[in-house]
Design a protein around this motif. Structure first.
Motif, PDB file in Angstrom:
ATOM      1  N   VAL A 238       0.379  14.270  -9.010  1.00 47.50           N
ATOM      2  CA  VAL A 238       1.668  14.434 -10.058  1.00 47.50           C
ATOM      3  C   VAL A 238       1.886  13.266 -10.770  1.00 47.50           C
ATOM      4  CG1 VAL A 238       4.143  15.414  -9.549  1.00 47.50           C
ATOM      5  CG2 VAL A 238       1.743  16.506  -7.921  1.00 47.50           C
ATOM      6  N   THR A 239       2.120  12.248 -10.211  1.00 50.35           N
ATOM      7  CA  THR A 239       2.425  10.539 -11.234  1.00 50.35           C
ATOM      8  C   THR A 239       2.154  10.714 -11.415  1.00 50.35           C
ATOM      9  OG1 THR A 239       3.660  10.439  -8.611  1.00 50.35           O
ATOM     10  CG2 THR A 239       3.787   9.021 -10.744  1.00 50.35           C
TER      11      THR A 239
ATOM     12  N   PHE B  16      -6.217   8.514 -21.519  1.00 55.38           N
ATOM     13  CA  PHE B  16      -5.909   7.528 -20.186  1.00 55.38           C
ATOM     14  C   PHE B  16      -5.228   7.458 -18.720  1.00 55.38           C
ATOM     15  CE2 PHE B  16      -4.092   7.553 -24.967  1.00 55.38           C
ATOM     16  CZ  PHE B  16      -3.855   5.827 -25.555  1.00 55.38           C
ATOM     17  N   ASP B  17      -5.997   6.045 -18.181  1.00 54.89           N
ATOM     18  CA  ASP B  17      -5.577   6.741 -17.498  1.00 54.89           C
ATOM     19  C   ASP B  17      -4.231   6.465 -16.304  1.00 54.89           C
ATOM     20  OD1 ASP B  17      -8.533   7.429 -16.150  1.00 54.89           O
ATOM     21  OD2 ASP B  17      -9.436   5.645 -16.638  1.00 54.89           O
ATOM     22  N   HIS B  18      -3.548   6.806 -15.462  1.00 52.07           N
ATOM     23  CA  HIS B  18      -3.132   6.484 -15.412  1.00 52.07           C
ATOM     24  C   HIS B  18      -2.826   5.332 -14.219  1.00 52.07           C
ATOM     25  CE1 HIS B  18       1.183   6.786 -12.290  1.00 52.07           C
ATOM     26  NE2 HIS B  18      -0.144   7.008 -11.128  1.00 52.07           N
ATOM     27  N   VAL B  19      -2.323   3.844 -13.921  1.00 50.97           N
ATOM     28  CA  VAL B  19      -2.266   2.926 -13.224  1.00 50.97           C
ATOM     29  C   VAL B  19      -1.064   3.059 -12.731  1.00 50.97           C
ATOM     30  CG1 VAL B  19      -2.585   0.183 -13.120  1.00 50.97           C
ATOM     31  CG2 VAL B  19      -3.661   2.294 -14.911  1.00 50.97           C
ATOM     32  N   ALA B  20      -1.042   2.700 -11.088  1.00 50.32           N
ATOM     33  CA  ALA B  20      -0.135   2.147 -10.523  1.00 50.32           C
ATOM     34  C   ALA B  20      -0.002   0.557  -9.753  1.00 50.32           C
ATOM     35  CB  ALA B  20       0.953   3.034  -9.198  1.00 50.32           C
ATOM     36  N   LEU B  21       0.505  -0.214 -10.098  1.00 49.99           N
ATOM     37  CA  LEU B  21       0.283  -1.740  -9.202  1.00 49.99           C
ATOM     38  C   LEU B  21       1.300  -1.898  -8.634  1.00 49.99           C
ATOM     39  CD1 LEU B  21       0.988  -4.273 -11.017  1.00 49.99           C
ATOM     40  CD2 LEU B  21      -1.344  -3.722 -12.680  1.00 49.99           C
TER      41      LEU B  21
ATOM     42  N   ARG C  15       0.734  -1.127   0.018  1.00 49.67           N
ATOM     43  CA  ARG C  15      -0.037  -0.208   0.366  1.00 49.67           C
ATOM     44  C   ARG C  15       0.481   1.184  -0.221  1.00 49.67           C
ATOM     45  NH1 ARG C  15      -3.532  -1.756   5.675  1.00 49.67           N
ATOM     46  NH2 ARG C  15      -1.721  -2.126   5.543  1.00 49.67           N
ATOM     47  N   ARG C  16       1.843   1.087   1.548  1.00 48.29           N
ATOM     48  CA  ARG C  16       3.036   2.111   0.918  1.00 48.29           C
ATOM     49  C   ARG C  16       3.056   3.005  -0.791  1.00 48.29           C
ATOM     50  NH1 ARG C  16       6.993   2.690   4.315  1.00 48.29           N
ATOM     51  NH2 ARG C  16       7.785   4.555   3.704  1.00 48.29           N
ATOM     52  N   LEU C  17       4.235   1.269  -1.426  1.00 48.16           N
ATOM     53  CA  LEU C  17       4.784   1.217  -2.535  1.00 48.16           C
ATOM     54  C   LEU C  17       3.347   1.854  -3.634  1.00 48.16           C
ATOM     55  CD1 LEU C  17       6.588  -2.091  -2.631  1.00 48.16           C
ATOM     56  CD2 LEU C  17       7.779   0.343  -2.750  1.00 48.16           C
ATOM     57  N   VAL C  18       2.840   1.571  -3.808  1.00 45.37           N
ATOM     58  CA  VAL C  18       1.939   2.117  -4.426  1.00 45.37           C
ATOM     59  C   VAL C  18       1.001   3.776  -4.417  1.00 45.37           C
ATOM     60  CG1 VAL C  18      -0.694   1.785  -4.941  1.00 45.37           C
ATOM     61  CG2 VAL C  18       0.334  -0.022  -5.093  1.00 45.37           C
TER      62      VAL C  18
ATOM     63  N   LEU D  19      -0.162   3.016 -18.061  1.00 47.28           N
ATOM     64  CA  LEU D  19      -1.752   3.951 -19.082  1.00 47.28           C
ATOM     65  C   LEU D  19      -2.147   3.426 -20.220  1.00 47.28           C
ATOM     66  CD1 LEU D  19       0.691   6.903 -20.377  1.00 47.28           C
ATOM     67  CD2 LEU D  19      -0.611   7.288 -18.376  1.00 47.28           C
ATOM     68  N   ARG D  20      -3.679   3.406 -19.223  1.00 48.06           N
ATOM     69  CA  ARG D  20      -4.869   2.031 -19.792  1.00 48.06           C
ATOM     70  C   ARG D  20      -6.019   3.329 -20.597  1.00 48.06           C
ATOM     71  NH1 ARG D  20      -7.054  -0.047 -14.836  1.00 48.06           N
ATOM     72  NH2 ARG D  20      -5.913  -0.884 -14.520  1.00 48.06           N
ATOM     73  N   ALA D  21      -6.374   2.545 -21.555  1.00 47.41           N
ATOM     74  CA  ALA D  21      -7.345   3.602 -22.409  1.00 47.41           C
ATOM     75  C   ALA D  21      -8.699   3.875 -21.964  1.00 47.41           C
ATOM     76  CB  ALA D  21      -7.121   2.908 -24.236  1.00 47.41           C
TER      77      ALA D  21
END
Length: 323
Positions: free
Chosen positions: A213-214, A238-243, A201-204, A255-257
């Motif tokens: 900003v990211t 495009f949506d920003h995705v971090a996992l 959770r901290r990493l994401v 980046l998700r269309a």
């Protein structure tokens, strides 16, 4: 004060050719991908500086804390006469090492290496002004291929900070460590910054901050393609995705269309289709455990000599010697 040098080994034409090749390869692959190196135009570099100041992004502060405490010890152990910084950017953190090595009275030459000629010129001029007794030789090149910059007849310390090593895939990391080791003589040193495995959770959160900003930084790569390759990406689509990839122990940015799209890259005469929800992987950021760092360095011919952590145990600075 000696006049600082700036050696250009990676030109704008080289960068343009590499971008064209990687964009074609990545956007026609399945799944699609882009290299994180293309984030860092002027706008992207400014956005990354903002990221380093965010409350969620602990890495820069953690590494700074270690360097503030250990720089003099690093200088005493290595006795380096040449400091090489790979991917130097502004070289701000390196000033802690420069100060310690100056205090140790061993340092003669500083060699910062970065792909951005403008950023490097500013850093070289600033360092030369503040350290007038020091020879400064900036090298514009890619840190994964510019290791010819390491050539020196004096004892060398190579610094690769910021956790940037995590952006390389495992095979790329192995090749990088092998190249650094091949450039060094036995008894010379590598200082390596690595972010550590922790609560996902901290990493994401560190890659998906509350202020967005990211996300803006991630979408900036599409602005780069639009400008440099005549593309017609609509970054807002495009949506920003971090996992967190638990198996690989790395963060993935994508980046998700939002809907089906067709994008034209005029400079490549290439049309790229996206289905709704299809993603482009734009970055991995591997996180490490001590055993992994030890083993990867050992495989390349380095011996882990020191392992330092910040107070929270979030980040590690490793000092390894070429065996």
């Amino acid at each position: 004060m000696s006049e600082p040098e700036l050696i250009v080994r990676f030109t704008d034409a080289d960068a343009a050719r590499e971008l064209r090749g990687e964009a074609r390869a990545g956007l026609t692959d399945q799944p699609k991908w882009l290299s994180p190196k293309w984030f860092y135009d002027a706008a992207g570099s400014n956005l990354f500086e903002r990221i380093t100041e965010l409350p969620e992004y602990y890495q820069t502060r953690a590494e700074q804390q270690i360097l503030q405490r250990r720089a003099l010890e690093i200088a005493e152990i290595t006795g380096a006469a040449t400091l090489v910084e790979l991917g130097s950017g502004s070289s701000e953190k390196t000033r802690l090492l420069l100060d310690a090595l100056r205090k140790q009275q061993t340092l003669e030459l500083f060699v910062p290496l970065d792909v951005s000629a403008s950023a490097l010129r500013a850093a070289v001029d600033s360092i030369a002004l503040d350290y007038p007794e020091l020879r400064v030789r900036g090298v514009v090149d890619d840190f994964t291929s510019g290791l010819g910059a390491l050539q020196s007849n004096t004892a060398r310390l190579v610094a690769f900070l910021g956790g940037t090593i995590g952006n390389l895939l495992p095979t790329e990391r192995a090749g990088f460590f092998d190249s650094v080791r091949a450039a060094l003589r036995p008894g010379e040193w590598l200082l390596l910054g690595t972010d550590l495995v922790k609560d996902p959770r901290r990493l994401v959160a560190a890659y998906d901050d509350a202020q967005g900003v990211t996300a803006e930084f991630n979408r900036n790569v599409l602005h780069v393609l639009n400008r440099e390759l005549g593309a017609d990406f609509a970054p807002g689509e495009f949506d920003h995705v971090a996992l967190w990839n638990a198996e690989q122990e790395w963060i993935e940015m994508r980046l998700r269309a939002r809907r089906p799209l067709r994008v034209r890259l005029a400079e490549l005469a290439l049309d790229v289709d996206f289905t709704a929800g299809e993603e482009i992987r734009t970055e991995i950021s591997a996180k490490f455990r001590r055993d992994r760092v030890h083993d990867e360095l050992a495989a390349a011919g380095f011996r882990l000599h020191r392992w330092w952590l910040d107070d929270a145990g979030d980040f590690a600075l490793s000092l390894a010697v070429a065996a």
